[in-house]
Motif scaffolding. Sequence first.
Motif, PDB file in Angstrom:
ATOM      1  N   GLU A  95      38.508 -67.586  10.861  1.00 28.21           N
ATOM      2  CA  GLU A  95      37.338 -67.107  11.601  1.00 28.21           C
ATOM      3  C   GLU A  95      36.786 -65.811  11.004  1.00 28.21           C
ATOM      4  O   GLU A  95      35.582 -65.579  10.992  1.00 28.21           O
ATOM      5  CB  GLU A  95      37.691 -66.853  13.074  1.00 28.21           C
ATOM      6  N   ALA A  96      37.689 -64.980  10.485  1.00 29.22           N
ATOM      7  CA  ALA A  96      37.272 -63.690   9.932  1.00 29.22           C
ATOM      8  C   ALA A  96      36.401 -63.834   8.691  1.00 29.22           C
ATOM      9  O   ALA A  96      35.683 -62.903   8.312  1.00 29.22           O
ATOM     10  CB  ALA A  96      38.502 -62.847   9.601  1.00 29.22           C
ATOM     11  N   ASP A  97      36.439 -65.018   8.070  1.00 28.48           N
ATOM     12  CA  ASP A  97      35.654 -65.245   6.857  1.00 28.48           C
ATOM     13  C   ASP A  97      34.204 -65.625   7.159  1.00 28.48           C
ATOM     14  O   ASP A  97      33.366 -65.637   6.252  1.00 28.48           O
ATOM     15  CB  ASP A  97      36.291 -66.354   6.014  1.00 28.48           C
TER      16      ASP A  97
END
Length: 329
Positions: free
Chosen positions: A247-249
């Motif tokens: 998700e952080a990407d």
Amino acid sequence: MTSPLPRYSRVLGTGSYLPPQRVTNADLAQRLAADGIETSDEWIIERTGIRARHFADTGVTSSELALPASLAAIEAAGLVPADIDLIIVATSTPDMVFPSTACLLQAKLGIAGCAAFDVQAVCSGFVYALTVADSMIKTGAARKALVVGAEVFSTILDFKDRTTCVLFGDGAGAVVLGASETPGILAAELHADGSHVGLLCVPGQVAGGVVTGHPFLKMDGQGVFKLAVGVLEKVARSVLEKAGRSEADIDWLIPHQANIRIMQGTAKKLKMSLDKLIVTVDEHGNTSAASIPLALDVAVRSGKVKSGDTVMLEGVGGGFTWGAVLLDV
């Protein structure tokens, strides 16, 4: 010696088009009031986040909206129409029973010979069409694909039903997808469950020269909401796993623009800041298959989405259908 098949596809250009007639909530409330139906700007905004939408003039078709969106995408890609060797149009409001809206768009573009066909997955249609085009490019069946979402939903709205007619609008969005040696589309996934057909449908057809059944859109709003948030989170996580990302990407989330609550709920489940959510539903309403490419083009042309960004596209619609595409711009 034949050249090796391309391994990847990338978005080369985006485009969009909205019909000139902008209809505010106040305009719509006044129209409904003439039939004794009560609604208001506040009621619509509170439940949907929609402030306005665009309606095409009577007789304007999906292919007519698709044309300027397509030309803008082709120009942004640095190409001309003759460079296109595949056309896929996602629409639930085709110009005719047949031929396909894609064939009609092909003629309007002044080109011939390449494959052209429609995809019908309602609000998930653009995600479906983009995934099909990506697959065809990867197999070498095409090198420059025009993928379009175009809708004239105003033609299938019941303006005596305030729970549905306030939600939708007309418009078109397009991308040009091209073969590439570097990754663009990283992963995609499509799903459907026909047992939920009653949640969102237009249960009518043309038979014997007349429309049979119900010719207007019918929707179970609560049922759609409950199903949508769950499947969108699940498919997004699955696509991330396929791509080896987290998700952080994700730099930007561009979901189908149906309802601000669904969109925000999905972002929260993915632990994403709402600042990373691209929102156009407030000005466009729900344009079904056109909503994702419309929002993508707005985000690109406004400078939000830039080269090198990672974008999650996801849609959910009647069928019931849903899917997601993760891409590097």
